[in-house]
Motif scaffolding. Sequence first.
Motif, short mmCIF file in Angstrom:
data_model
loop_
_atom_site.label_atom_id
_atom_site.label_comp_id
_atom_site.label_asym_id
_atom_site.label_seq_id
_atom_site.Cartn_x
_atom_site.Cartn_y
_atom_site.Cartn_z
N PHE A 136 -70.39 11.67 0.55
CA PHE A 136 -71.26 12.19 1.60
C PHE A 136 -72.14 13.33 1.13
O PHE A 136 -73.31 13.40 1.45
N VAL A 137 -71.56 14.24 0.38
CA VAL A 137 -72.30 15.43 -0.04
C VAL A 137 -73.23 15.11 -1.22
O VAL A 137 -74.24 15.76 -1.40
N GLY B 103 -65.43 24.84 2.69
CA GLY B 103 -65.85 25.02 4.08
C GLY B 103 -67.00 26.00 4.22
O GLY B 103 -67.97 25.75 4.95
N LEU B 104 -66.92 27.10 3.50
CA LEU B 104 -68.01 28.08 3.53
C LEU B 104 -69.28 27.52 2.92
O LEU B 104 -70.39 27.73 3.44
N LYS C 286 -74.74 25.23 3.31
CA LYS C 286 -75.69 24.17 2.98
C LYS C 286 -76.25 23.51 4.23
O LYS C 286 -77.44 23.21 4.30
N VAL C 287 -75.39 23.29 5.22
CA VAL C 287 -75.86 22.63 6.45
C VAL C 287 -76.80 23.54 7.21
O VAL C 287 -77.87 23.14 7.67
N THR C 288 -76.43 24.81 7.35
CA THR C 288 -77.25 25.72 8.15
C THR C 288 -78.53 26.12 7.44
O THR C 288 -79.62 25.91 7.95
N VAL D 276 -73.50 15.00 12.93
CA VAL D 276 -72.88 14.88 11.60
C VAL D 276 -72.63 16.25 11.01
O VAL D 276 -71.58 16.49 10.40
N SER D 277 -73.56 17.18 11.19
CA SER D 277 -73.38 18.53 10.67
C SER D 277 -72.19 19.23 11.32
O SER D 277 -71.36 19.84 10.63
N ILE D 278 -72.09 19.14 12.62
CA ILE D 278 -70.97 19.77 13.33
C ILE D 278 -69.66 19.11 12.93
O ILE D 278 -68.65 19.80 12.71
N LEU D 279 -69.64 17.79 12.80
CA LEU D 279 -68.43 17.08 12.40
C LEU D 279 -68.01 17.48 10.99
O LEU D 279 -66.82 17.72 10.73
#
Length: 137
Positions: free
Chosen positions: A35-36, A83-84, A89-91, A115-118
């Motif tokens: 995914f990443v 997680g951090l 990366k998402v934000t 997807v970002s929140i998940l």
Amino acid sequence: MKNGIYITEYLKNEKKQRLIYGGILLLWIFVGLNFVKYKYDFSPFRIDMLILMIVSTLLLIGPIIINRKIMWIGAFGFALLHGLWTTYKVTFGTLVDFHRDYVPSPNWNLNDIGVSILLITVSFLVTWLIWKMKPKK
């Protein structure tokens, strides 16, 4: 006093811990790596991303083989940093796209937000789970 089993008591069993670590490893292999797409990502540590992928996989294999506190520290540290990094990366990765001259899509669609929140939720849920599985030895 309640008659029931608490999740912290359930997670103290060494065999169950190993099974959960195996599940986390499978989640990392089948979802995290694909995914990443780290192979196209920028490494902030100036280390090849393939080496980081191998080290992170070994950190997750460690508690399955040797369920000791040092292996737990490695797995927990990796999960926390992941997680951090995922949140960052998402934000900020998405916000950078909005400040460019050419924006392919000026709006966030519901799928991207979901997807970002998940992804962030699962990442921190795994971190919390590893935190609760601290071995006694």
